[in-house]
Design a protein around this motif. Structure first.
Motif, PDB file in Angstrom:
ATOM      1  N   LEU A  12       1.174  -1.408  -0.192  1.00 26.78           N
ATOM      2  CA  LEU A  12       0.311   0.156   0.168  1.00 26.78           C
ATOM      3  C   LEU A  12       0.909   1.709  -0.210  1.00 26.78           C
ATOM      4  O   LEU A  12       1.877   1.543   1.007  1.00 26.78           O
ATOM      5  CB  LEU A  12      -1.119   0.215   1.453  1.00 26.78           C
ATOM      6  CG  LEU A  12      -1.785  -1.145   1.190  1.00 26.78           C
ATOM      7  CD1 LEU A  12      -2.709  -0.824   2.931  1.00 26.78           C
ATOM      8  CD2 LEU A  12      -2.837  -0.738   0.466  1.00 26.78           C
ATOM      9  N   ASN A  13       0.640   2.294  -0.684  1.00 26.79           N
ATOM     10  CA  ASN A  13       1.178   3.377  -1.145  1.00 26.79           C
ATOM     11  C   ASN A  13       0.760   4.467  -0.434  1.00 26.79           C
ATOM     12  O   ASN A  13       1.006   5.483  -0.133  1.00 26.79           O
ATOM     13  CB  ASN A  13       1.948   3.736  -2.174  1.00 26.79           C
ATOM     14  CG  ASN A  13       2.942   2.569  -2.815  1.00 26.79           C
ATOM     15  OD1 ASN A  13       3.699   2.824  -1.982  1.00 26.79           O
ATOM     16  ND2 ASN A  13       2.627   2.266  -4.218  1.00 26.79           N
ATOM     17  N   LEU A  14      -0.610   4.249   0.130  1.00 26.04           N
ATOM     18  CA  LEU A  14      -1.542   4.696   0.366  1.00 26.04           C
ATOM     19  C   LEU A  14      -2.352   4.490   1.346  1.00 26.04           C
ATOM     20  O   LEU A  14      -2.109   3.565   1.686  1.00 26.04           O
ATOM     21  CB  LEU A  14      -2.392   5.589  -1.018  1.00 26.04           C
ATOM     22  CG  LEU A  14      -1.908   6.375  -2.022  1.00 26.04           C
ATOM     23  CD1 LEU A  14      -3.166   5.843  -3.345  1.00 26.04           C
ATOM     24  CD2 LEU A  14      -1.283   7.370  -1.490  1.00 26.04           C
ATOM     25  N   THR A  15      -2.892   5.790   2.287  1.00 29.47           N
ATOM     26  CA  THR A  15      -3.728   5.083   3.446  1.00 29.47           C
ATOM     27  C   THR A  15      -4.893   3.840   2.643  1.00 29.47           C
ATOM     28  O   THR A  15      -5.251   4.401   2.207  1.00 29.47           O
ATOM     29  CB  THR A  15      -4.288   6.485   4.155  1.00 29.47           C
ATOM     30  OG1 THR A  15      -2.916   6.941   4.549  1.00 29.47           O
ATOM     31  CG2 THR A  15      -5.266   6.506   5.176  1.00 29.47           C
ATOM     32  N   LEU A  16      -5.283   2.953   3.656  1.00 29.79           N
ATOM     33  CA  LEU A  16      -6.011   2.159   2.986  1.00 29.79           C
ATOM     34  C   LEU A  16      -7.603   3.016   3.653  1.00 29.79           C
ATOM     35  O   LEU A  16      -7.775   3.243   4.897  1.00 29.79           O
ATOM     36  CB  LEU A  16      -5.748   1.140   4.510  1.00 29.79           C
ATOM     37  CG  LEU A  16      -7.168  -0.209   4.130  1.00 29.79           C
ATOM     38  CD1 LEU A  16      -6.549  -0.272   2.137  1.00 29.79           C
ATOM     39  CD2 LEU A  16      -7.007  -1.365   4.709  1.00 29.79           C
ATOM     40  N   ASN A  17      -8.206   3.078   2.787  1.00 29.92           N
ATOM     41  CA  ASN A  17      -9.197   3.164   3.048  1.00 29.92           C
ATOM     42  C   ASN A  17     -10.880   2.506   2.057  1.00 29.92           C
ATOM     43  O   ASN A  17     -10.145   1.374   1.980  1.00 29.92           O
ATOM     44  CB  ASN A  17     -10.070   4.980   1.882  1.00 29.92           C
ATOM     45  CG  ASN A  17      -9.681   5.019   0.665  1.00 29.92           C
ATOM     46  OD1 ASN A  17     -10.331   3.927   0.239  1.00 29.92           O
ATOM     47  ND2 ASN A  17      -9.348   5.572  -0.156  1.00 29.92           N
ATOM     48  N   GLN A  19     -12.623   1.771   0.023  1.00 29.41           N
ATOM     49  CA  GLN A  19     -12.540   1.604  -1.851  1.00 29.41           C
ATOM     50  C   GLN A  19     -11.239   0.915  -2.085  1.00 29.41           C
ATOM     51  O   GLN A  19     -11.001  -0.398  -2.339  1.00 29.41           O
ATOM     52  CB  GLN A  19     -12.331   2.840  -2.118  1.00 29.41           C
ATOM     53  CG  GLN A  19     -12.738   2.660  -3.881  1.00 29.41           C
ATOM     54  CD  GLN A  19     -13.943   2.043  -4.189  1.00 29.41           C
ATOM     55  OE1 GLN A  19     -14.929   1.792  -4.331  1.00 29.41           O
ATOM     56  NE2 GLN A  19     -13.394   0.268  -5.347  1.00 29.41           N
ATOM     57  N   ARG A  20     -10.030   1.313  -1.145  1.00 30.68           N
ATOM     58  CA  ARG A  20      -9.169   0.616  -1.532  1.00 30.68           C
ATOM     59  C   ARG A  20      -8.808  -0.660  -0.637  1.00 30.68           C
ATOM     60  O   ARG A  20      -8.592  -1.514  -1.285  1.00 30.68           O
ATOM     61  CB  ARG A  20      -7.602   1.064  -1.014  1.00 30.68           C
ATOM     62  CG  ARG A  20      -7.174   2.555  -2.337  1.00 30.68           C
ATOM     63  CD  ARG A  20      -6.179   2.678  -1.058  1.00 30.68           C
ATOM     64  NE  ARG A  20      -6.444   4.805  -1.570  1.00 30.68           N
ATOM     65  CZ  ARG A  20      -6.085   5.417  -1.376  1.00 30.68           C
ATOM     66  NH1 ARG A  20      -6.384   5.977   0.530  1.00 30.68           N
ATOM     67  NH2 ARG A  20      -5.890   6.622  -2.054  1.00 30.68           N
ATOM     68  N   GLU A  26     -11.543  -8.235  -3.478  1.00 33.33           N
ATOM     69  CA  GLU A  26     -12.026  -8.407  -5.121  1.00 33.33           C
ATOM     70  C   GLU A  26     -10.489  -8.484  -5.977  1.00 33.33           C
ATOM     71  O   GLU A  26     -10.641  -9.641  -6.701  1.00 33.33           O
ATOM     72  CB  GLU A  26     -12.914  -6.847  -5.827  1.00 33.33           C
ATOM     73  CG  GLU A  26     -13.895  -6.357  -5.299  1.00 33.33           C
ATOM     74  CD  GLU A  26     -14.510  -6.113  -6.184  1.00 33.33           C
ATOM     75  OE1 GLU A  26     -15.555  -5.336  -6.026  1.00 33.33           O
ATOM     76  OE2 GLU A  26     -13.221  -4.539  -7.027  1.00 33.33           O
ATOM     77  N   ASN A  27      -9.275  -8.095  -5.782  1.00 33.59           N
ATOM     78  CA  ASN A  27      -7.825  -8.447  -6.489  1.00 33.59           C
ATOM     79  C   ASN A  27      -6.888  -9.480  -5.682  1.00 33.59           C
ATOM     80  O   ASN A  27      -6.993 -10.217  -6.656  1.00 33.59           O
ATOM     81  CB  ASN A  27      -7.576  -7.414  -7.019  1.00 33.59           C
ATOM     82  CG  ASN A  27      -7.822  -6.368  -8.112  1.00 33.59           C
ATOM     83  OD1 ASN A  27      -9.124  -6.679  -8.029  1.00 33.59           O
ATOM     84  ND2 ASN A  27      -8.188  -5.062  -7.399  1.00 33.59           N
ATOM     85  N   HIS A  51     -12.753  -1.522   7.856  1.00 29.71           N
ATOM     86  CA  HIS A  51     -13.220  -2.538   7.091  1.00 29.71           C
ATOM     87  C   HIS A  51     -15.022  -2.299   7.280  1.00 29.71           C
ATOM     88  O   HIS A  51     -15.892  -3.338   7.319  1.00 29.71           O
ATOM     89  CB  HIS A  51     -12.791  -3.389   8.300  1.00 29.71           C
ATOM     90  CG  HIS A  51     -10.974  -3.845   8.021  1.00 29.71           C
ATOM     91  ND1 HIS A  51     -10.596  -4.592   9.375  1.00 29.71           N
ATOM     92  CD2 HIS A  51     -10.368  -3.614   7.132  1.00 29.71           C
ATOM     93  CE1 HIS A  51      -9.065  -4.617   8.614  1.00 29.71           C
ATOM     94  NE2 HIS A  51      -9.206  -4.102   7.361  1.00 29.71           N
ATOM     95  N   LYS A  52     -15.375  -1.878   8.570  1.00 31.09           N
ATOM     96  CA  LYS A  52     -16.411  -1.101   8.872  1.00 31.09           C
ATOM     97  C   LYS A  52     -17.271  -0.460   8.298  1.00 31.09           C
ATOM     98  O   LYS A  52     -18.595  -0.108   8.609  1.00 31.09           O
ATOM     99  CB  LYS A  52     -16.936  -1.036  10.330  1.00 31.09           C
ATOM    100  CG  LYS A  52     -15.682  -2.575  11.097  1.00 31.09           C
ATOM    101  CD  LYS A  52     -16.296  -3.146  11.300  1.00 31.09           C
ATOM    102  CE  LYS A  52     -16.113  -4.517  11.941  1.00 31.09           C
ATOM    103  NZ  LYS A  52     -16.892  -5.806  12.479  1.00 31.09           N
TER     104      LYS A  52
END
Length: 157
Positions: A12-17, A19-20, A26-27, A51-52
């Motif tokens: 992860l290069n960005l903060t996990l939200n 959508q990510r 999915e992937n 997650h929630k």
């Protein structure tokens, strides 16, 4: 991770939200689970806000007639069964043990870049054998009993 396979490691290069996280599910999660876990697997995740999210968990909407309806989230749509995580029991999250193992192998090393760090994390990841995974998964019943005995507080795990 499963009892027999560690699964993919995702950078992860960005903060996990939300959508990510959904994209990772999915992937990476769904293909891994399909190939390695068969039917009836459960997803354990902690209580991180992403997650929630409503995107994943679903949401209740008000209808024009005054009633409400549940809009299913990603988990329901994709038939992913969740294990409810106690907000005060990180001892049940065995991936924390995996990360402790990785950190112990990298302790004292200096990295010249994020790319170099990522390279060494992946190298250590590949050394985590199936016996470690089996031991962690098989420890879950003991972990659950310990958390119950500690009334949700910290345990030796």
């Amino acid at each position: 991770m499963s009892r027999n396979s560690l699964g993919p490691l995702v950078l992860l290069n960005l903060t996990l939200n939300a959508q990510r996280y959904k994209t990772i599910l999915e992937n990476d999660l769904l293909p891994f689970s399909t190939a390695n876990m068969g039917q009836g697997w459960l997803l354990y995740q902690d209580n991180a806000p992403c997650h929630k999210s409503q995107l994943l968990m679903g949401r209740r909407v008000r209808l024009a007639n005054g009633g409400t309806a549940l809009v299913p989230g990603w988990f329901k749509v994709n038939r992913v069964q969740l294990v409810s995580a106690s907000p005060y029991s990180p001892d049940l999250n065995v991936i924390e043990n995996i990360w402790a193992f990785v950190k112990s192998k990298l302790k004292g090393k200096l990295f010249g870049s994020k790319v170099e760090l990522w390279y060494f994390i992946r190298r250590v990841w590949t050394t985590i054998g199936p016996q470690i995974l089996r031991d962690l998964v098989d420890s879950m019943s003991r972990r659950i009993q310990a958390v119950i005995a500690a009334r949700g507080g910290p345990t030796k795990y």
